[in-house]
Design a protein around this motif. Structure first.
Motif, PDB file in Angstrom:
ATOM      1  N   MET A  72       0.898  -1.236   0.042  1.00  0.00           N
ATOM      2  CA  MET A  72      -0.110  -0.080   0.099  1.00  0.00           C
ATOM      3  C   MET A  72       0.870   1.401   0.053  1.00  0.00           C
ATOM      4  O   MET A  72       0.558   2.299  -0.665  1.00  0.00           O
ATOM      5  N   SER A  73       1.830   1.263   0.652  1.00  0.00           N
ATOM      6  CA  SER A  73       2.752   2.643   1.002  1.00  0.00           C
ATOM      7  C   SER A  73       3.960   2.505  -0.021  1.00  0.00           C
ATOM      8  O   SER A  73       4.791   3.479  -0.137  1.00  0.00           O
ATOM      9  N   ASP A  74       3.838   1.545  -1.076  1.00  0.00           N
ATOM     10  CA  ASP A  74       4.723   1.661  -2.070  1.00  0.00           C
ATOM     11  C   ASP A  74       4.856   2.892  -2.893  1.00  0.00           C
ATOM     12  O   ASP A  74       3.802   3.374  -2.990  1.00  0.00           O
ATOM     13  N   LYS A  75       6.083   3.423  -3.288  1.00  0.00           N
ATOM     14  CA  LYS A  75       6.062   4.614  -3.889  1.00  0.00           C
ATOM     15  C   LYS A  75       5.924   4.297  -5.465  1.00  0.00           C
ATOM     16  O   LYS A  75       4.939   5.185  -6.188  1.00  0.00           O
ATOM     17  N   THR A  76       6.099   3.396  -5.802  1.00  0.00           N
ATOM     18  CA  THR A  76       5.899   3.194  -7.260  1.00  0.00           C
ATOM     19  C   THR A  76       4.528   2.525  -7.315  1.00  0.00           C
ATOM     20  O   THR A  76       4.320   1.439  -6.946  1.00  0.00           O
ATOM     21  N   VAL A  77       3.441   2.831  -7.954  1.00  0.00           N
ATOM     22  CA  VAL A  77       2.279   2.749  -8.002  1.00  0.00           C
ATOM     23  C   VAL A  77       2.096   1.890  -9.450  1.00  0.00           C
ATOM     24  O   VAL A  77       2.149   2.300 -10.512  1.00  0.00           O
ATOM     25  N   LYS A  78       1.618   0.399  -9.341  1.00  0.00           N
ATOM     26  CA  LYS A  78       1.826  -0.434 -10.370  1.00  0.00           C
ATOM     27  C   LYS A  78       0.239  -0.566 -10.640  1.00  0.00           C
ATOM     28  O   LYS A  78      -0.599  -1.088  -9.902  1.00  0.00           O
ATOM     29  N   SER A  79      -0.074  -0.338 -11.801  1.00  0.00           N
ATOM     30  CA  SER A  79      -1.329  -0.841 -12.129  1.00  0.00           C
ATOM     31  C   SER A  79      -1.683  -2.343 -12.324  1.00  0.00           C
ATOM     32  O   SER A  79      -0.883  -3.054 -12.730  1.00  0.00           O
ATOM     33  N   LEU A  80      -2.994  -2.789 -11.670  1.00  0.00           N
ATOM     34  CA  LEU A  80      -3.002  -4.184 -11.480  1.00  0.00           C
ATOM     35  C   LEU A  80      -3.870  -4.609 -12.814  1.00  0.00           C
ATOM     36  O   LEU A  80      -3.661  -5.665 -13.358  1.00  0.00           O
ATOM     37  N   LEU A  81      -5.235  -3.718 -12.694  1.00  0.00           N
ATOM     38  CA  LEU A  81      -6.214  -4.247 -13.589  1.00  0.00           C
ATOM     39  C   LEU A  81      -6.641  -2.954 -14.344  1.00  0.00           C
ATOM     40  O   LEU A  81      -7.087  -2.060 -13.680  1.00  0.00           O
ATOM     41  N   THR A  82      -6.855  -3.118 -15.642  1.00  0.00           N
ATOM     42  CA  THR A  82      -7.441  -1.994 -16.302  1.00  0.00           C
ATOM     43  C   THR A  82      -8.806  -2.529 -17.140  1.00  0.00           C
ATOM     44  O   THR A  82      -8.393  -3.290 -18.064  1.00  0.00           O
ATOM     45  N   VAL A  83      -9.704  -1.785 -17.150  1.00  0.00           N
ATOM     46  CA  VAL A  83     -10.859  -2.094 -17.808  1.00  0.00           C
ATOM     47  C   VAL A  83     -11.174  -1.068 -18.846  1.00  0.00           C
ATOM     48  O   VAL A  83     -11.008   0.215 -18.403  1.00  0.00           O
ATOM     49  N   SER A  84     -11.178  -1.326 -19.951  1.00  0.00           N
ATOM     50  CA  SER A  84     -11.353  -0.203 -21.159  1.00  0.00           C
ATOM     51  C   SER A  84     -12.458  -0.594 -21.742  1.00  0.00           C
ATOM     52  O   SER A  84     -12.703  -1.501 -22.677  1.00  0.00           O
ATOM     53  N   HIS A  85     -13.489   0.305 -21.829  1.00  0.00           N
ATOM     54  CA  HIS A  85     -14.517   0.421 -22.780  1.00  0.00           C
ATOM     55  C   HIS A  85     -15.318  -0.861 -22.904  1.00  0.00           C
ATOM     56  O   HIS A  85     -15.447  -1.235 -23.947  1.00  0.00           O
ATOM     57  N   LEU A  86     -15.507  -1.595 -21.629  1.00  0.00           N
ATOM     58  CA  LEU A  86     -16.264  -2.859 -21.563  1.00  0.00           C
ATOM     59  C   LEU A  86     -17.437  -2.507 -21.770  1.00  0.00           C
ATOM     60  O   LEU A  86     -18.413  -1.603 -21.406  1.00  0.00           O
ATOM     61  N   LYS A  87     -17.958  -3.439 -22.590  1.00  0.00           N
ATOM     62  CA  LYS A  87     -19.517  -3.444 -22.837  1.00  0.00           C
ATOM     63  C   LYS A  87     -20.135  -4.934 -22.682  1.00  0.00           C
ATOM     64  O   LYS A  87     -19.676  -5.718 -23.435  1.00  0.00           O
ATOM     65  N   THR A  88     -20.880  -5.136 -21.782  1.00  0.00           N
ATOM     66  CA  THR A  88     -21.824  -6.333 -21.603  1.00  0.00           C
ATOM     67  C   THR A  88     -23.056  -5.926 -21.649  1.00  0.00           C
ATOM     68  O   THR A  88     -23.758  -5.344 -21.067  1.00  0.00           O
ATOM     69  N   HIS A  89     -23.536  -6.744 -22.613  1.00  0.00           N
ATOM     70  CA  HIS A  89     -24.983  -6.712 -23.007  1.00  0.00           C
ATOM     71  C   HIS A  89     -25.786  -8.173 -22.898  1.00  0.00           C
ATOM     72  O   HIS A  89     -25.236  -9.012 -22.827  1.00  0.00           O
ATOM     73  N   PHE A  90     -26.817  -8.063 -22.613  1.00  0.00           N
ATOM     74  CA  PHE A  90     -27.783  -9.002 -22.210  1.00  0.00           C
ATOM     75  C   PHE A  90     -29.001  -9.186 -23.574  1.00  0.00           C
ATOM     76  O   PHE A  90     -29.735  -8.130 -23.661  1.00  0.00           O
TER      77      PHE A  90
END
Lengths: 340, 347
Positions: free
Chosen positions: A1-19
């Motif tokens: 949590m206190s790490d200085k280098t913030v690393k992205s873990l999960l990136t969701v982009s333009h997600l579209k879920t339709h039923f």
């Protein structure tokens, strides 16, 4: 949590879920983009039917017919989860990414003891022997605060209270030490004193094990107490995204403002609550333009015509603060395909 | 016996609950003998003043709904009485009971389950008027349309069926039905907890407006303290079948005396990341109301508990004017806050 280098873990982009239902296409998630960094707690807040649960189910690949992820990308540690095979995804699910649900009692298998269910995770993902897995399971149960775990491991789900069942779910979810936990309304079914215990447990495990958490809830109070950043969803879209402090101090989207002002807050007695008029729209025939426009008082106050015609894009208004609203978006610009 | 309420001025006691007890039998064995009791309401006494809203908070299973339903004589109590305008409602005969029912109504938690799915909502709203034979058919329709409008629905909705409405609208229908008979006293049993957040405030405001207009007296049952603080004049806190604390709103929220009240206040999430406050995290779970703990029901979770708490039940006493509490450790000259700071807190 206190790490200085913030690393992205999960990136969701333009997600579209339709039923694809008989009545029409339900755009449960429609162009959702957000990210979560390692060790971070991100809140996803919205009312029922706004698409927050479908977003999380899309991430771990649990969307079933008639639903379908129709577009977008979910980058987890550099790979697109949507492109993985079933086996590859199974290897990540429950191992690197786990999920807990609103109803712990119904999420557990009623015919197995809780010890067996927690141990099973290790047997599947690590190929551990029954005995070894059991010992680890008991150890994990004690970590999540189950009293006398060596005995309680033999209990069946119906013998547990709601709070204890949720602890068992958390034990199951965290025993593989995943780096991402998705918690879908984990405390909604619990009493307030038990809710405080579970939130405290999640906060502690986040610190101790560095597990990043996506917390889905309709309760702004829960978000305020635990999350670092928040995304507010409305009718399948994220309408505002910022840090928790900014969201509560300086909400910009009329829906966010309305929501924050409409809840009674302990210790701040008001004579009347502010009200968002109207009802949550049906996701099948969403109004053209901004889905919130028919309920939006800011729109009428500012005489904005465009809201009824066109959906605004997410617009950055400050560092780490984005809003999807024509009040903050330049109308003249032809909406370019924005990048995250 | 008359159920006349004229003589009761606003602020005087309209409904008085006296030592009410409601146990449910648990049957077991081949002969279905009673093997145990669920002590849902275990000796509760309080009064509700005319025109006020008394909030009743507690966690699930503490008996708050049973208390509400028993107060309307929808369940028979094991002992105790409820006086409405000075008359014990359990002494009434069928005819008198019917009269009484006009004056006391209830709004239920689940707006999906509490409306007849086969009846147009207009009929549901008029059902009470029909039963009591109020007015002609025409007049009843007029009252119904008037009520619909009062709760913010259009008159033409009257012909529609419950499934055509959203949760918030159904709750409005439930309110219209309860108020059609012009009751004096309305029990609101978790009326907003099944609703979406943005709809809750609409219904809360509506309940307040209707109270002003019709001079209603409310018993507002809820588990959400912030909501109770918003709507109530006085607040009662219930734990395992007993009321542990009762006081005026400002008094209760600024000087909670019972440790349980303090704990639930600190446990409730506040929608403000900067809110700075004491955090008490209670250990353990709410015990079942079957064979609740001896003495003070709260003692197994209470850090202040002593021998006395385990052995004997604390009396429900008025420790300050209009501030009632049932705890052995009140009345010590320790200001509550400093007491709190010394408390060992979990984690």
């Amino acid at each position: 949590m206190s790490d200085k280098t913030v690393k992205s873990l999960l990136t969701v982009s333009h997600l579209k879920t339709h039923f694809f239902t008989e009545d029409g296409v339900v755009k449960a998630v429609d162009d959702v983009s957000f990210h979560i960094n390692e060790g971070e707690i991100v809140g996803l807040v919205g009312e029922s039917g706004c698409g927050k649960t479908v977003t999380s189910l899309s991430i771990i690949g649990l969307i079933s017919k008639p639903g379908k992820v129709v577009d977008g990308e979910i980058l987890y540690e550099g790979q697109d989860l949507l492109k993985l095979s079933y086996e590859q995804l199974s290897d990540i699910r429950g191992n690197r990414i786990s999920m807990i649900f609103q109803q712990p009692q119904t999420s557990l298998n009623p015919v197995f003891t809780v010890g067996e269910q927690v141990a099973e995770v290790l047997q599947i993902h690590r190929g551990m022997s029954t005995k070894e897995a059991w010992e680890h399971a008991v150890e994990m149960l004690s970590q999540v605060g189950i009293p006398s775990p060596e005995k309680r491991a033999f209990a069946y789900p119906h013998e547990l209270s709601g709070g204890q069942a949720q602890r068992v779910m958390i034990a199951m979810a965290l025993i593989m030490k995943p780096n991402l936990l998705i918690a879908d309304e984990p405390t909604t079914a619990l009493d307030v004193t038990i809710q405080a215990q579970i939130l405290d447990l999640m906060r502690g495990l986040n610190k101790k094990m560095g597990t990043a958490i996506i917390l889905i809830t309709h309760d702004l109070g829960v978000i305020a107490g635990i999350a670092g950043r928040v995304a507010v969803m409305y009718a399948g879209k994220i309408v505002e995204q910022s840090t928790v402090e900014t969201l509560f101090e300086d909400p910009r989207h009329p829906y966010t403002k309305g929501l924050i002002n409409s809840i009674p807050i302990l210790g701040r007695v008001k004579n009347r609550l502010e009200v968002i008029p109207g009802v949550v729209p049906n996701l099948i025939d969403l109004p053209q333009g901004c889905a919130f426009a028919p309920r939006c008082e800011a729109r009428t106050a500012n005489g904005l015509e465009i809201c009824a015609e066109q959906m605004p894009d997410m617009t950055p208004i400050a560092d780490g603060h984005e809003v999807r609203c024509w009040l903050y978006t330049d109308q003249d610009k032809p909406s370019p395909k924005k990048s995250l | 016996m008359h159920l006349d309420t004229e003589h009761i001025a606003p602020g005087e006691i309209l409904v008085e609950v006296k030592n009410l007890v409601k146990y449910f039998p648990i049957r077991g064995g081949v002969l279905r003998r009673v093997v145990d009791w669920v002590k849902a309401v275990d000796g509760v006494s309080f009064g509700i003043r005319r025109g006020e809203t008394l909030g009743l908070v507690g966690e699930s299973g503490c008996g708050k709904t049973t208390l509400g339903i028993t107060m309307l004589r929808l369940l028979k109590p094991n002992s105790g009485q409820v006086d409405f305008a000075g008359v014990n409602i359990y002494d009434l005969n069928t005819e008198q009971l019917k009269m009484m029912r006009r004056k006391m109504q209830i709004i239920f938690q689940d707006p999906y389950a509490s409306l007849n799915p086969r009846k147009p909502i207009g009929e549901s709203i008029m059902a009470g008027l029909n039963i009591h034979g109020i007015g002609t058919r025409h007049e009843r329709v007029d009252i119904m349309l008037d009520m619909l409008q009062k709760v913010g629905l259009e008159g033409y909705y009257a012909h529609r069926f419950p499934h055509e409405f959203s949760g918030g609208q159904r709750q409005r229908i439930g309110i219209a039905r309860a108020l059609a008979l012009q009751p004096e006293f309305v029990i609101c049993d978790e009326p907003i907890s099944a609703l979406d957040v943005s709809i809750q405030s609409q219904v809360l405001n509506l309940l307040k407006d209707l109270q002003d207009e019709y001079h209603l007296t409310y018993l507002f049952i809820a588990h959400n303290l912030s909501v109770v603080e918003f709507i109530s004049d006085r607040v009662a806190v219930m734990y395992l079948g007993k009321i542990v604390e009762l006081a005026a709103r400002e008094e209760l929220f600024s000087h909670p005396l019972h440790y349980y009240t303090q704990a639930i206040m600190s446990a409730i999430p506040i929608a403000d990341p900067k809110a700075n406050r004491q955090r008490i995290i209670l250990e353990g779970e709410v015990p079942t109301p079957i064979n609740p703990p001896s003495g003070c029901h709260f003692h197994p979770r209470c850090p202040l508990a002593t021998q006395e708490c385990m052995l004997e039940e604390p009396p429900f006493l008025e420790v300050k004017p209009d501030h009632w509490v049932a705890c052995w450790h009140i009345g010590l000259d320790i200001p509550v806050n400093s007491q709190l700071e010394e408390m060992p807190r979990e984690r």
